[in-house]
Design a protein around this motif. Structure first.
Motif, PDB file in Angstrom:
ATOM      1  N   LEU A  18       0.845  -1.267  -0.097  1.00  0.00           N
ATOM      2  CA  LEU A  18      -0.189  -0.098   0.068  1.00  0.00           C
ATOM      3  C   LEU A  18       0.861   1.423   0.125  1.00  0.00           C
ATOM      4  O   LEU A  18       0.517   2.160  -0.613  1.00  0.00           O
ATOM      5  CB  LEU A  18      -1.049  -0.023   1.284  1.00  0.00           C
ATOM      6  N   GLY A  19       1.921   1.261   0.829  1.00  0.00           N
ATOM      7  CA  GLY A  19       2.897   2.333   0.808  1.00  0.00           C
ATOM      8  C   GLY A  19       3.301   2.560  -0.538  1.00  0.00           C
ATOM      9  O   GLY A  19       3.484   3.778  -0.989  1.00  0.00           O
ATOM     10  N   GLY A  20       4.010   1.629  -1.156  1.00  0.00           N
ATOM     11  CA  GLY A  20       4.382   1.817  -2.490  1.00  0.00           C
ATOM     12  C   GLY A  20       3.331   2.275  -3.713  1.00  0.00           C
ATOM     13  O   GLY A  20       3.490   3.297  -4.525  1.00  0.00           O
ATOM     14  N   THR A  21       2.116   1.709  -3.564  1.00  0.00           N
ATOM     15  CA  THR A  21       1.087   2.153  -4.382  1.00  0.00           C
ATOM     16  C   THR A  21       0.507   3.926  -4.184  1.00  0.00           C
ATOM     17  O   THR A  21       0.397   4.625  -5.204  1.00  0.00           O
ATOM     18  CB  THR A  21      -0.208   1.389  -4.134  1.00  0.00           C
ATOM     19  N   MET A  22       0.693   4.193  -2.756  1.00  0.00           N
ATOM     20  CA  MET A  22       0.476   5.578  -2.663  1.00  0.00           C
ATOM     21  C   MET A  22       1.382   6.539  -2.977  1.00  0.00           C
ATOM     22  O   MET A  22       1.183   7.533  -3.395  1.00  0.00           O
ATOM     23  CB  MET A  22       0.067   5.789  -0.993  1.00  0.00           C
ATOM     24  N   GLU A  23       2.776   6.016  -3.036  1.00  0.00           N
ATOM     25  CA  GLU A  23       3.745   6.789  -3.616  1.00  0.00           C
ATOM     26  C   GLU A  23       3.524   7.048  -4.896  1.00  0.00           C
ATOM     27  O   GLU A  23       3.534   8.203  -5.518  1.00  0.00           O
ATOM     28  CB  GLU A  23       5.163   6.304  -3.144  1.00  0.00           C
ATOM     29  N   LEU A  24       3.232   6.032  -5.769  1.00  0.00           N
ATOM     30  CA  LEU A  24       2.945   6.160  -7.152  1.00  0.00           C
ATOM     31  C   LEU A  24       1.736   6.901  -7.453  1.00  0.00           C
ATOM     32  O   LEU A  24       1.691   7.891  -8.430  1.00  0.00           O
ATOM     33  CB  LEU A  24       2.571   4.832  -7.846  1.00  0.00           C
ATOM     34  N   LEU A  25       0.596   6.714  -6.581  1.00  0.00           N
ATOM     35  CA  LEU A  25      -0.471   7.694  -6.778  1.00  0.00           C
ATOM     36  C   LEU A  25      -0.228   9.233  -6.571  1.00  0.00           C
ATOM     37  O   LEU A  25      -0.849   9.930  -7.095  1.00  0.00           O
ATOM     38  CB  LEU A  25      -1.741   7.308  -5.423  1.00  0.00           C
ATOM     39  N   ARG A  26       0.503   9.483  -5.505  1.00  0.00           N
ATOM     40  CA  ARG A  26       0.813  10.967  -5.563  1.00  0.00           C
ATOM     41  C   ARG A  26       1.368  11.802  -6.646  1.00  0.00           C
ATOM     42  O   ARG A  26       1.500  12.999  -6.792  1.00  0.00           O
ATOM     43  CB  ARG A  26       2.065  11.408  -4.300  1.00  0.00           C
ATOM     44  N   ARG A  27       1.697  10.755  -7.612  1.00  0.00           N
ATOM     45  CA  ARG A  27       2.440  11.408  -8.984  1.00  0.00           C
ATOM     46  C   ARG A  27       1.420  11.349 -10.045  1.00  0.00           C
ATOM     47  O   ARG A  27       1.731  11.605 -11.215  1.00  0.00           O
ATOM     48  CB  ARG A  27       3.759  10.684  -9.329  1.00  0.00           C
ATOM     49  N   CYS A  28       0.179  11.281  -9.933  1.00  0.00           N
ATOM     50  CA  CYS A  28      -0.667  10.947 -10.905  1.00  0.00           C
ATOM     51  C   CYS A  28      -1.780  12.245 -10.982  1.00  0.00           C
ATOM     52  O   CYS A  28      -1.687  12.973 -10.174  1.00  0.00           O
ATOM     53  CB  CYS A  28      -1.818   9.913 -10.554  1.00  0.00           C
ATOM     54  N   ASP A  29      -2.120  12.554 -11.885  1.00  0.00           N
ATOM     55  CA  ASP A  29      -3.012  13.544 -12.189  1.00  0.00           C
ATOM     56  C   ASP A  29      -4.516  13.273 -12.100  1.00  0.00           C
ATOM     57  O   ASP A  29      -5.352  14.002 -11.764  1.00  0.00           O
ATOM     58  CB  ASP A  29      -3.033  13.954 -13.963  1.00  0.00           C
ATOM     59  N   ALA A  30      -4.807  11.754 -12.068  1.00  0.00           N
ATOM     60  CA  ALA A  30      -6.066  11.352 -11.857  1.00  0.00           C
ATOM     61  C   ALA A  30      -6.151   9.763 -11.562  1.00  0.00           C
ATOM     62  O   ALA A  30      -4.933   9.045 -11.993  1.00  0.00           O
ATOM     63  CB  ALA A  30      -7.123  11.475 -13.154  1.00  0.00           C
ATOM     64  N   ILE A  31      -7.039   9.247 -10.937  1.00  0.00           N
ATOM     65  CA  ILE A  31      -7.154   7.823 -10.676  1.00  0.00           C
ATOM     66  C   ILE A  31      -8.169   7.531 -11.411  1.00  0.00           C
ATOM     67  O   ILE A  31      -9.566   8.148 -11.435  1.00  0.00           O
ATOM     68  CB  ILE A  31      -6.989   7.267  -9.274  1.00  0.00           C
ATOM     69  N   LEU A  32      -8.593   6.295 -12.009  1.00  0.00           N
ATOM     70  CA  LEU A  32      -9.712   5.399 -12.547  1.00  0.00           C
ATOM     71  C   LEU A  32     -10.229   4.367 -11.728  1.00  0.00           C
ATOM     72  O   LEU A  32      -9.241   3.495 -11.626  1.00  0.00           O
ATOM     73  CB  LEU A  32      -9.350   5.071 -13.900  1.00  0.00           C
ATOM     74  N   LEU A  33     -11.034   4.426 -11.158  1.00  0.00           N
ATOM     75  CA  LEU A  33     -11.589   3.311 -10.041  1.00  0.00           C
ATOM     76  C   LEU A  33     -12.707   2.185 -10.785  1.00  0.00           C
ATOM     77  O   LEU A  33     -13.335   2.730 -11.685  1.00  0.00           O
ATOM     78  CB  LEU A  33     -12.312   3.905  -8.996  1.00  0.00           C
ATOM     79  N   GLN A  34     -12.605   1.233 -10.844  1.00  0.00           N
ATOM     80  CA  GLN A  34     -13.345  -0.041 -11.172  1.00  0.00           C
ATOM     81  C   GLN A  34     -14.642   0.068 -10.445  1.00  0.00           C
ATOM     82  O   GLN A  34     -14.679   0.377  -9.533  1.00  0.00           O
ATOM     83  CB  GLN A  34     -12.799  -1.311 -11.272  1.00  0.00           C
ATOM     84  N   PRO A  35     -15.863  -0.413 -11.002  1.00  0.00           N
ATOM     85  CA  PRO A  35     -17.223  -0.698 -10.341  1.00  0.00           C
ATOM     86  C   PRO A  35     -16.887  -1.086  -9.023  1.00  0.00           C
ATOM     87  O   PRO A  35     -17.720  -0.966  -8.087  1.00  0.00           O
ATOM     88  CB  PRO A  35     -17.831  -1.159 -11.300  1.00  0.00           C
ATOM     89  N   ASN A  36     -16.270  -2.067  -8.747  1.00  0.00           N
ATOM     90  CA  ASN A  36     -16.057  -2.956  -7.659  1.00  0.00           C
ATOM     91  C   ASN A  36     -14.986  -2.397  -6.729  1.00  0.00           C
ATOM     92  O   ASN A  36     -14.700  -3.302  -5.767  1.00  0.00           O
ATOM     93  CB  ASN A  36     -15.919  -4.311  -7.865  1.00  0.00           C
ATOM     94  N   TYR A  37     -14.598  -1.126  -6.719  1.00  0.00           N
ATOM     95  CA  TYR A  37     -13.207  -0.789  -5.907  1.00  0.00           C
ATOM     96  C   TYR A  37     -13.679  -0.829  -4.417  1.00  0.00           C
ATOM     97  O   TYR A  37     -12.592  -1.057  -3.551  1.00  0.00           O
ATOM     98  CB  TYR A  37     -13.025   0.485  -6.395  1.00  0.00           C
ATOM     99  N   LYS A  38     -14.960  -0.612  -4.060  1.00  0.00           N
ATOM    100  CA  LYS A  38     -15.426  -0.810  -2.751  1.00  0.00           C
ATOM    101  C   LYS A  38     -14.947  -2.179  -1.906  1.00  0.00           C
ATOM    102  O   LYS A  38     -14.616  -2.160  -0.722  1.00  0.00           O
ATOM    103  CB  LYS A  38     -16.652  -0.311  -2.379  1.00  0.00           C
ATOM    104  N   GLY A  39     -14.935  -3.222  -2.635  1.00  0.00           N
ATOM    105  CA  GLY A  39     -14.391  -4.450  -2.412  1.00  0.00           C
ATOM    106  C   GLY A  39     -12.935  -4.409  -2.034  1.00  0.00           C
ATOM    107  O   GLY A  39     -12.536  -5.463  -1.594  1.00  0.00           O
ATOM    108  N   SER A  40     -11.957  -3.612  -2.202  1.00  0.00           N
ATOM    109  CA  SER A  40     -10.616  -3.509  -1.872  1.00  0.00           C
ATOM    110  C   SER A  40     -10.366  -2.551  -1.057  1.00  0.00           C
ATOM    111  O   SER A  40     -10.460  -1.209  -1.320  1.00  0.00           O
ATOM    112  CB  SER A  40     -10.155  -3.343  -3.345  1.00  0.00           C
ATOM    113  N   VAL A  41      -9.711  -3.103   0.193  1.00  0.00           N
ATOM    114  CA  VAL A  41      -9.335  -2.152   0.975  1.00  0.00           C
ATOM    115  C   VAL A  41      -8.255  -0.946   0.652  1.00  0.00           C
ATOM    116  O   VAL A  41      -8.358   0.193   0.843  1.00  0.00           O
ATOM    117  CB  VAL A  41      -8.839  -2.914   2.446  1.00  0.00           C
ATOM    118  N   GLY A  42      -7.569  -1.526  -0.241  1.00  0.00           N
ATOM    119  CA  GLY A  42      -6.360  -0.812  -0.908  1.00  0.00           C
ATOM    120  C   GLY A  42      -6.867   0.327  -1.824  1.00  0.00           C
ATOM    121  O   GLY A  42      -6.537   1.620  -1.838  1.00  0.00           O
TER     122      GLY A  42
END
Length: 70
Positions: A18-42
């Motif tokens: 999760l820490g690695g993913t968050m670091e990548l996310l901080r460099r993004c302009d936007a994120i795209l979430l799949q319809p079932n994203y609520k099923g993933s804690v991450g």
């Protein structure tokens, strides 16, 4: 980004990935979430972090509407 990596390195705790993913996310302009994203804690955590940072959060079906509209 790091989904299922834990199968290759099971000794690494979830927070490591999760820490690695968050670091990548901080460099993004936007994120795209799949319809079932609520099923993933991450994914839920990523959405919250993106909102906190003011990064655009796009839900999949909204993306499709935008794409079809041109």
């Amino acid at each position: 980004c790091t989904g299922n990596f834990e199968t290759h390195l099971p000794e690494m705790p979830d927070i490591y990935w999760l820490g690695g993913t968050m670091e990548l996310l901080r460099r993004c302009d936007a994120i795209l979430l799949q319809p079932n994203y609520k099923g993933s804690v991450g994914s839920v955590a990523e959405k919250k972090e993106a909102e906190r940072l003011g990064i655009e959060v796009i839900l999949f079906y909204e993306f499709l509407k935008r794409y079809k509209a041109g």
